[in-house]
Write a protein that holds these residues in place. Structure first.
Motif, PDB file in Angstrom:
ATOM      1  N   THR A  12       0.857  -1.187   0.000  1.00 47.20           N
ATOM      2  CA  THR A  12       0.000   0.000   0.000  1.00 47.20           C
ATOM      3  C   THR A  12       0.889   1.231   0.000  1.00 47.20           C
ATOM      4  N   LEU A  13       0.389   2.272  -0.627  1.00 45.37           N
ATOM      5  CA  LEU A  13       1.081   3.561  -0.638  1.00 45.37           C
ATOM      6  C   LEU A  13       0.352   4.486   0.322  1.00 45.37           C
ATOM      7  N   THR A  14       1.083   5.107   1.199  1.00 47.96           N
ATOM      8  CA  THR A  14       0.500   5.998   2.180  1.00 47.96           C
ATOM      9  C   THR A  14       1.147   7.367   2.020  1.00 47.96           C
ATOM     10  N   GLU A  15       0.314   8.412   1.990  1.00 52.19           N
ATOM     11  CA  GLU A  15       0.848   9.775   1.912  1.00 52.19           C
ATOM     12  C   GLU A  15       1.761  10.023   3.103  1.00 52.19           C
ATOM     13  N   ASP A  16       2.843  10.691   2.879  1.00 50.00           N
ATOM     14  CA  ASP A  16       3.762  11.043   3.946  1.00 50.00           C
ATOM     15  C   ASP A  16       3.262  12.332   4.590  1.00 50.00           C
ATOM     16  N   PRO A  17       2.794  12.283   5.818  1.00 51.50           N
ATOM     17  CA  PRO A  17       2.244  13.485   6.449  1.00 51.50           C
ATOM     18  C   PRO A  17       3.310  14.552   6.711  1.00 51.50           C
ATOM     19  N   ALA A  18       4.563  14.184   6.640  1.00 50.72           N
ATOM     20  CA  ALA A  18       5.628  15.164   6.868  1.00 50.72           C
ATOM     21  C   ALA A  18       5.810  16.077   5.663  1.00 50.72           C
ATOM     22  N   LEU A  19       5.314  15.644   4.472  1.00 52.34           N
ATOM     23  CA  LEU A  19       5.463  16.467   3.277  1.00 52.34           C
ATOM     24  C   LEU A  19       4.230  17.345   3.090  1.00 52.34           C
ATOM     25  N   PRO A  20       4.422  18.646   2.950  1.00 48.28           N
ATOM     26  CA  PRO A  20       3.258  19.511   2.725  1.00 48.28           C
ATOM     27  C   PRO A  20       2.710  19.296   1.313  1.00 48.28           C
ATOM     28  N   GLY A  51       5.409  19.370 -22.329  1.00 47.63           N
ATOM     29  CA  GLY A  51       4.881  20.421 -21.460  1.00 47.63           C
ATOM     30  C   GLY A  51       3.495  20.090 -20.933  1.00 47.63           C
ATOM     31  N   ARG A  52       2.639  19.591 -21.807  1.00 46.74           N
ATOM     32  CA  ARG A  52       1.283  19.210 -21.368  1.00 46.74           C
ATOM     33  C   ARG A  52       1.323  18.074 -20.358  1.00 46.74           C
ATOM     34  N   ASN A  53       2.180  17.094 -20.596  1.00 44.51           N
ATOM     35  CA  ASN A  53       2.298  15.971 -19.654  1.00 44.51           C
ATOM     36  C   ASN A  53       2.816  16.447 -18.297  1.00 44.51           C
ATOM     37  N   ALA A  54       3.806  17.328 -18.302  1.00 46.09           N
ATOM     38  CA  ALA A  54       4.354  17.846 -17.050  1.00 46.09           C
ATOM     39  C   ALA A  54       3.290  18.634 -16.287  1.00 46.09           C
ATOM     40  N   LEU A  55       2.540  19.464 -16.994  1.00 41.77           N
ATOM     41  CA  LEU A  55       1.492  20.250 -16.342  1.00 41.77           C
ATOM     42  C   LEU A  55       0.422  19.323 -15.755  1.00 41.77           C
ATOM     43  N   ALA A  56       0.051  18.281 -16.479  1.00 46.61           N
ATOM     44  CA  ALA A  56      -0.958  17.337 -15.969  1.00 46.61           C
ATOM     45  C   ALA A  56      -0.473  16.680 -14.677  1.00 46.61           C
ATOM     46  N   ALA A  60      -2.235  17.177 -11.026  1.00 43.47           N
ATOM     47  CA  ALA A  60      -2.705  15.997 -10.301  1.00 43.47           C
ATOM     48  C   ALA A  60      -2.283  16.016  -8.835  1.00 43.47           C
ATOM     49  N   THR A  61      -1.257  16.759  -8.492  1.00 45.08           N
ATOM     50  CA  THR A  61      -0.786  16.809  -7.099  1.00 45.08           C
ATOM     51  C   THR A  61      -1.356  17.994  -6.332  1.00 45.08           C
ATOM     52  N   LEU A  62      -2.109  18.862  -7.008  1.00 41.46           N
ATOM     53  CA  LEU A  62      -2.645  20.053  -6.356  1.00 41.46           C
ATOM     54  C   LEU A  62      -3.881  19.733  -5.529  1.00 41.46           C
ATOM     55  N   PRO A  63      -4.124  20.514  -4.487  1.00 36.22           N
ATOM     56  CA  PRO A  63      -5.399  20.402  -3.781  1.00 36.22           C
ATOM     57  C   PRO A  63      -6.557  20.717  -4.749  1.00 36.22           C
ATOM     58  N   ALA A  67      -6.553  22.692  -8.367  1.00 33.93           N
ATOM     59  CA  ALA A  67      -6.698  21.890  -9.584  1.00 33.93           C
ATOM     60  C   ALA A  67      -7.837  22.447 -10.439  1.00 33.93           C
ATOM     61  N   ARG A  68      -8.936  22.888  -9.799  1.00 31.83           N
ATOM     62  CA  ARG A  68     -10.038  23.513 -10.556  1.00 31.83           C
ATOM     63  C   ARG A  68      -9.584  24.824 -11.194  1.00 31.83           C
ATOM     64  N   GLN A  69      -8.772  25.593 -10.473  1.00 35.58           N
ATOM     65  CA  GLN A  69      -8.254  26.849 -11.039  1.00 35.58           C
ATOM     66  C   GLN A  69      -7.412  26.560 -12.280  1.00 35.58           C
ATOM     67  N   ALA A  70      -6.617  25.498 -12.241  1.00 33.72           N
ATOM     68  CA  ALA A  70      -5.789  25.143 -13.398  1.00 33.72           C
ATOM     69  C   ALA A  70      -6.659  24.702 -14.569  1.00 33.72           C
ATOM     70  N   ALA A  71      -7.727  23.973 -14.272  1.00 26.08           N
ATOM     71  CA  ALA A  71      -8.618  23.492 -15.341  1.00 26.08           C
ATOM     72  C   ALA A  71      -9.407  24.625 -15.974  1.00 26.08           C
ATOM     73  N   HIS A  72      -9.623  25.686 -15.223  1.00 29.48           N
ATOM     74  CA  HIS A  72     -10.424  26.807 -15.717  1.00 29.48           C
ATOM     75  C   HIS A  72      -9.627  28.105 -15.675  1.00 29.48           C
TER      76      HIS A  72
END
Length: 192
Positions: A12-20, A51-56, A60-63, A67-72
């Motif tokens: 299982t992959l668990t988010e690291d709570p130490a990373l903001p 560039g498009r792949n990097a932006l995606a 994907a890592t944004l809150p 992420a909605r701001q980026a989409a719009h």
């Protein structure tokens, strides 16, 4: 990310709570989306896709709110299409030569239509609205040269490495170009 595992259960992959969480301001998000969108104007499909792949991946890592701001995104750039000379060589090989610091052999047709063959040390590429330029150290002329990439008719890997001289060669080029620009600027201000 933390990876946890147990025999018979898998991993299982668990988010690291130490990373903001990754965070950007609204203006930074607009700048990223605008910058990536403008890559399409360069005529370099590989770079545009990267560039498009990097932006995606970034989005994907944004809150959710960001992420909605980026989409719009509200900012767009539009330029009337300008005719760009077609590039017929393998840009991936040229980029690799710049990054890995190995020479390339080219067949080049100058503005007067003369064809030459030469080996160059490719230092970097510059995209402009009209064309793609290559800055290099020409081994035939033993001097820095700028080549219009659409005029390169053939390209192949050369036999020389110039590692680790690329940075110094670029610095030398900037010094030369700056001196030329200053001289032209001074001549333009001097009454004849």
């Amino acid at each position: 990310m933390l990876i946890d595992g147990a025999a018979g259960y898998g991993y299982t992959l668990t988010e690291d709570p130490a990373l903001p969480p990754q965070s950007f301001s609204r203006l930074e998000i607009e700048a990223l989306t605008l910058g990536v969108a403008s890559l399409g104007d360069l005529g370099d499909n590989t770079l545009t896709t990267a560039g498009r792949n990097a932006l995606a991946r970034i989005v994907a890592t944004l809150p959710d709110r960001q992420a909605r701001q980026a989409a719009h995104a509200t900012m767009r750039a539009w330029r009337p299409p300008e005719p760009r000379a077609a590039v017929t060589i393998d840009l991936d090989l040229l980029r690799e030569a710049c990054w890995d610091e190995f020479s390339v052999r080219i067949a080049y047709r100058d503005a007067n239509g003369r064809r030459t063959e030469r080996e160059i040390l490719p230092l970097g590429m510059s995209y402009s609205p009209r064309t793609l330029m290559l800055v290099g150290r020409c081994l035939l002329r033993e001097a820095h040269r700028t080549f219009e990439v659409p005029r390169i008719e053939a390209l192949e890997r050369g036999g020389r490495s110039f590692r680790p001289r690329r940075v110094q060669l670029l610095r030398d080029y900037v010094v030369l170009r700056t001196a030329v620009w200053k001289r032209k600027e001074q001549q333009a201000r001097t009454p004849s």
